[in-house]
Design an enzyme around this catalytic site. Structure first.
Site, short mmCIF file in Angstrom:
data_model
loop_
_atom_site.label_atom_id
_atom_site.label_comp_id
_atom_site.label_asym_id
_atom_site.label_seq_id
_atom_site.Cartn_x
_atom_site.Cartn_y
_atom_site.Cartn_z
N TYR A 1 7.86 -8.77 -5.32
CA TYR A 1 6.56 -8.30 -4.84
C TYR A 1 5.59 -8.12 -6.02
O TYR A 1 4.48 -8.66 -6.02
CB TYR A 1 6.71 -6.98 -4.07
CG TYR A 1 5.38 -6.33 -3.80
CD1 TYR A 1 4.53 -6.84 -2.82
CD2 TYR A 1 4.94 -5.24 -4.56
CE1 TYR A 1 3.29 -6.27 -2.60
CE2 TYR A 1 3.70 -4.67 -4.34
CZ TYR A 1 2.88 -5.18 -3.35
OH TYR A 1 1.64 -4.61 -3.13
N LYS B 1 1.96 -10.14 -7.26
CA LYS B 1 0.65 -9.55 -7.59
C LYS B 1 0.18 -10.07 -8.94
O LYS B 1 -0.99 -10.43 -9.11
CB LYS B 1 0.74 -8.02 -7.58
CG LYS B 1 0.93 -7.41 -6.19
CD LYS B 1 -0.22 -7.76 -5.26
CE LYS B 1 0.04 -7.41 -3.82
NZ LYS B 1 -0.89 -8.00 -2.86
N SER C 1 -2.36 -4.37 -7.44
CA SER C 1 -1.60 -3.12 -7.36
C SER C 1 -1.33 -2.57 -8.75
O SER C 1 -1.13 -3.33 -9.70
CB SER C 1 -0.28 -3.42 -6.66
OG SER C 1 0.60 -2.33 -6.77
P1 NAD Z 1 -0.24 -3.95 5.76
O1 NAD Z 1 1.08 -4.58 5.92
O2 NAD Z 1 -0.57 -2.79 6.62
O3 NAD Z 1 -1.39 -5.04 5.92
C1 NAD Z 1 -1.21 -6.38 5.56
C2 NAD Z 1 -1.62 -7.23 6.77
O4 NAD Z 1 -1.50 -8.59 6.43
C3 NAD Z 1 -0.74 -6.97 8.00
O5 NAD Z 1 -1.56 -6.69 9.11
C4 NAD Z 1 0.03 -8.28 8.17
O6 NAD Z 1 0.27 -8.56 9.52
C5 NAD Z 1 -0.92 -9.28 7.53
N1 NAD Z 1 -0.29 -10.48 7.00
C6 NAD Z 1 0.78 -10.58 6.15
N2 NAD Z 1 1.02 -11.86 5.87
C7 NAD Z 1 0.12 -12.60 6.55
C8 NAD Z 1 -0.16 -13.99 6.66
N3 NAD Z 1 0.59 -14.91 6.04
N4 NAD Z 1 -1.18 -14.37 7.45
C9 NAD Z 1 -1.94 -13.48 8.09
N5 NAD Z 1 -1.75 -12.16 8.03
C10 NAD Z 1 -0.73 -11.72 7.25
O7 NAD Z 1 -0.38 -3.54 4.21
P2 NAD Z 1 -1.52 -2.71 3.46
O8 NAD Z 1 -0.89 -1.46 2.97
O9 NAD Z 1 -2.75 -2.64 4.28
O10 NAD Z 1 -1.73 -3.64 2.20
C11 NAD Z 1 -2.77 -4.58 2.15
C12 NAD Z 1 -2.72 -5.28 0.80
O11 NAD Z 1 -2.82 -4.31 -0.24
C13 NAD Z 1 -1.44 -6.06 0.54
O12 NAD Z 1 -1.78 -7.23 -0.16
C14 NAD Z 1 -0.65 -5.12 -0.35
O13 NAD Z 1 0.25 -5.82 -1.17
C15 NAD Z 1 -1.75 -4.49 -1.15
N6 NAD Z 1 -1.39 -3.20 -1.71
C16 NAD Z 1 -0.93 -2.21 -0.89
C17 NAD Z 1 -0.56 -0.97 -1.41
C18 NAD Z 1 -0.01 0.11 -0.53
O14 NAD Z 1 0.66 1.01 -1.05
N7 NAD Z 1 -0.24 0.09 0.77
C19 NAD Z 1 -0.71 -0.75 -2.79
C20 NAD Z 1 -1.20 -1.77 -3.60
C21 NAD Z 1 -1.54 -3.00 -3.04
C1 WQD Z 2 5.82 7.77 -4.55
C2 WQD Z 2 6.70 8.83 -5.18
C3 WQD Z 2 9.05 8.27 -5.20
C4 WQD Z 2 9.68 8.32 -0.90
C5 WQD Z 2 5.01 1.85 -4.12
C6 WQD Z 2 5.12 0.44 -4.63
C7 WQD Z 2 3.84 0.04 -5.30
C8 WQD Z 2 2.63 0.28 -4.39
C9 WQD Z 2 2.64 1.65 -3.78
C10 WQD Z 2 2.06 -1.75 -3.34
C11 WQD Z 2 7.80 8.26 -6.08
C12 WQD Z 2 8.79 9.48 -4.34
C13 WQD Z 2 9.12 8.40 -2.16
C14 WQD Z 2 10.61 9.33 -0.52
C15 WQD Z 2 10.32 10.40 -2.65
N1 WQD Z 2 2.61 -0.63 -3.31
N2 WQD Z 2 9.43 9.41 -3.02
N3 WQD Z 2 10.88 10.33 -1.40
O1 WQD Z 2 6.91 3.92 -5.58
O2 WQD Z 2 4.69 4.80 -6.45
O3 WQD Z 2 4.74 2.70 -5.21
O4 WQD Z 2 3.92 1.93 -3.20
O5 WQD Z 2 1.57 -2.33 -4.27
O6 WQD Z 2 3.97 -1.29 -5.63
O7 WQD Z 2 6.19 0.39 -5.55
O8 WQD Z 2 5.13 4.80 -3.98
O9 WQD Z 2 5.17 6.18 -1.96
O10 WQD Z 2 7.22 4.81 -2.55
O11 WQD Z 2 6.66 6.79 -3.94
O12 WQD Z 2 10.60 11.32 -3.41
O13 WQD Z 2 11.17 9.31 0.58
O14 WQD Z 2 7.41 9.53 -4.13
O15 WQD Z 2 10.23 8.42 -5.94
O16 WQD Z 2 7.96 9.14 -7.15
P1 WQD Z 2 5.47 4.08 -5.40
P2 WQD Z 2 6.06 5.60 -3.00
#
Ligand code: NAD
Ligand code: WQD
Length: 340
Positions: free
Chosen positions: A151, A155, A126
């Site tokens: 979290y 990562k 991330s």
């Molecule tokens: P999500 O929660 O939709 O998907 C994660 C999946 O993993 C879920 O279906 C959950 O049930 C499953 N899971 C969690 N723990 C588990 C375990 N111990 N065993 C088996 N299954 C398990 O989330 P996502 O948005 O699809 O994110 C996927 C990955 O990407 C995560 O590692 C997240 O940290 C990373 N990521 C997400 C974002 C984002 O903003 N969505 C940004 C950066 C990184």
């Molecule tokens: C985006 C922008 C908020 C909600 C998070 C995690 C990051 C990654 C992605 C996993 C910011 C603003 C948000 C709202 C708002 N996940 N906002 N009103 O914070 O960039 O990242 O998700 O790895 O680790 O921290 O994403 O979508 O929460 O926010 O104004 O109700 O929108 O302040 O500027 P963020 P976000």
């Protein structure tokens, strides 16, 4: 020969989109997920879109014995490890929940890969690892900042576990993809993001407000040192992001990696403000959103966007979908979920 990829966390948001793109690219897919943050609709959506009866195993990746059976049963050489918890605020309130799930599941994957001589792994990292970066856009060389949430720390720790493991165990190749802000949904509107409870992320909050599920969007801060006072982020379309995983797997399968552990930023290269995103959503979907300016959200970085040159040049990958199309897909998905 047809390659099989194990997609852990494949019932979730990014995993389900990636399963579709892997199948479109000719891979076989096995999905392993414990449905802790998803339900079977993601898997069913993948099956419907692709017309393939994708195998699904309900398993907790932290349960070594149960997870070992997946390795015994299926002949995959590559894994994409999505399975993790991802709520930043919750991780601050309950860090052990995050250290347990995110670290143990990942260490199990690495150990089982070694035990079963499986070679290639993509890890979901991330942009959170960069924190508030000193220089923008961030490249993969930009120093990581100390994590401000459990979290974010998981990562960073998993990246380090992968680096050290690849260095030590010659059978392993790894790629960490640092996602920026994934948004949007599949054009079919059959899969998308399914947040539980009140959405913490911007786009699901916007779509739920438009659908009338939430009364009003709060824009967290309009007094940041940015052109319009709101924060800047790099919003990456989830289908584009899914395709980055396909090329990352293919790179390792084809032996094209420059080094056995690589890191790539996955974003668009553009910084977009919260106001720009909200106005874009209103324009593209021809609706008015109820929103107000609210105080800054603690912990938010002011601005971050990716330098994507490395992914562009080395992976031959580039974000393609326009922000307008992505915002239209997010709304189409919300309407599908709500039966609107
Ligand atoms: P999500 O929660 O939709 O998907 C994660 C999946 O993993 C879920 O279906 C959950 O049930 C499953 N899971 C969690 N723990 C588990 C375990 N111990 N065993 C088996 N299954 C398990 O989330 P996502 O948005 O699809 O994110 C996927 C990955 O990407 C995560 O590692 C997240 O940290 C990373 N990521 C997400 C974002 C984002 O903003 N969505 C940004 C950066 C990184
Ligand atoms: C985006 C922008 C908020 C909600 C998070 C995690 C990051 C990654 C992605 C996993 C910011 C603003 C948000 C709202 C708002 N996940 N906002 N009103 O914070 O960039 O990242 O998700 O790895 O680790 O921290 O994403 O979508 O929460 O926010 O104004 O109700 O929108 O302040 O500027 P963020 P976000």
């Amino acid at each position: 020969m047809k390659q099989t990829v194990l997609v852990s966390g494949g019932a979730g948001y990014i995993g389900s989109h990636t399963a579709v793109e892997l199948i479109n690219a000719g891979f076989d897919v096995v999905i392993a997920d414990n449905l802790s943050n998803s339900d079977m609709s993601g898997v069913e959506g993948v099956r419907k879109i692709t017309g393939i009866d994708v195998p699904f195993v309900n398993v907790d990746c932290c349960d070594t014995e149960a997870f070992r059976k997946v390795f015994e049963q299926y002949e995959f050489d590559s894994i994409i490890h999505f399975a993790a918890f991802k709520a930043v605020g919750e991780s601050v309130a309950d860090p052990m929940k995050y250290y347990h799930n995110n670290l143990l599941s990942f260490m199990n994957v690495i150990n089982l890969m070694r035990e079963f001589n499986r070679h290639n792994i993509v890890f979901s990292s991330s942009a959170t690892v960069y924190g508030e970066a000193d220089q923008l856009p961030v490249t993969e060389q930009t120093p990581r900042k100390p994590a401000t949430s459990a979290y974010g720390n998981t990562k960073q720790m998993c990246e380090d576990i992968l680096r050290d493991s690849v260095n030590a165990y010659e059978s392993l190749n790894g790629i960490a993809l640092r996602y920026f802000n994934p948004i949007g949904a599949h054009p079919s509107a059959l899969i998308g993001e399914l947040p539980r409870g009140v959405p913490q992320n911007l786009v699901p909050f916007i779509t739920q407000t438009a659908a009338g599920v939430r009364e009003c969007l709060s824009i967290f801060g309009d007094d940041y040192p940015t052109p319009d006072g709101s924060c800047l982020r790099d919003y990456i379309d989830v289908v584009d992001l899914a395709k980055a995983h396909v090329v990352a797997i293919a790179r390792m399968v084809d032996g094209k990696s420059k080094t056995r552990y690589e890191i790539f930023n996955v974003g668009t290269g553009n910084g977009v403000s919260v106001f720009e995103l909200v106005r874009g959503f209103e324009r593209v979907n021809d609706l008015k959103l109820n929103y107000k300016v609210a105080p800054r959200r603690p912990g938010d970085v002011v601005a971050i966007w990716a330098d994507t040159s490395l992914a562009n040049e080395e992976l031959g990958w580039k974000a393609e979908r326009s922000l307008d199309d992505t915002l239209a897909s997010a709304w189409a998905w919300e309407k599908h979920v709500r039966g609107l």
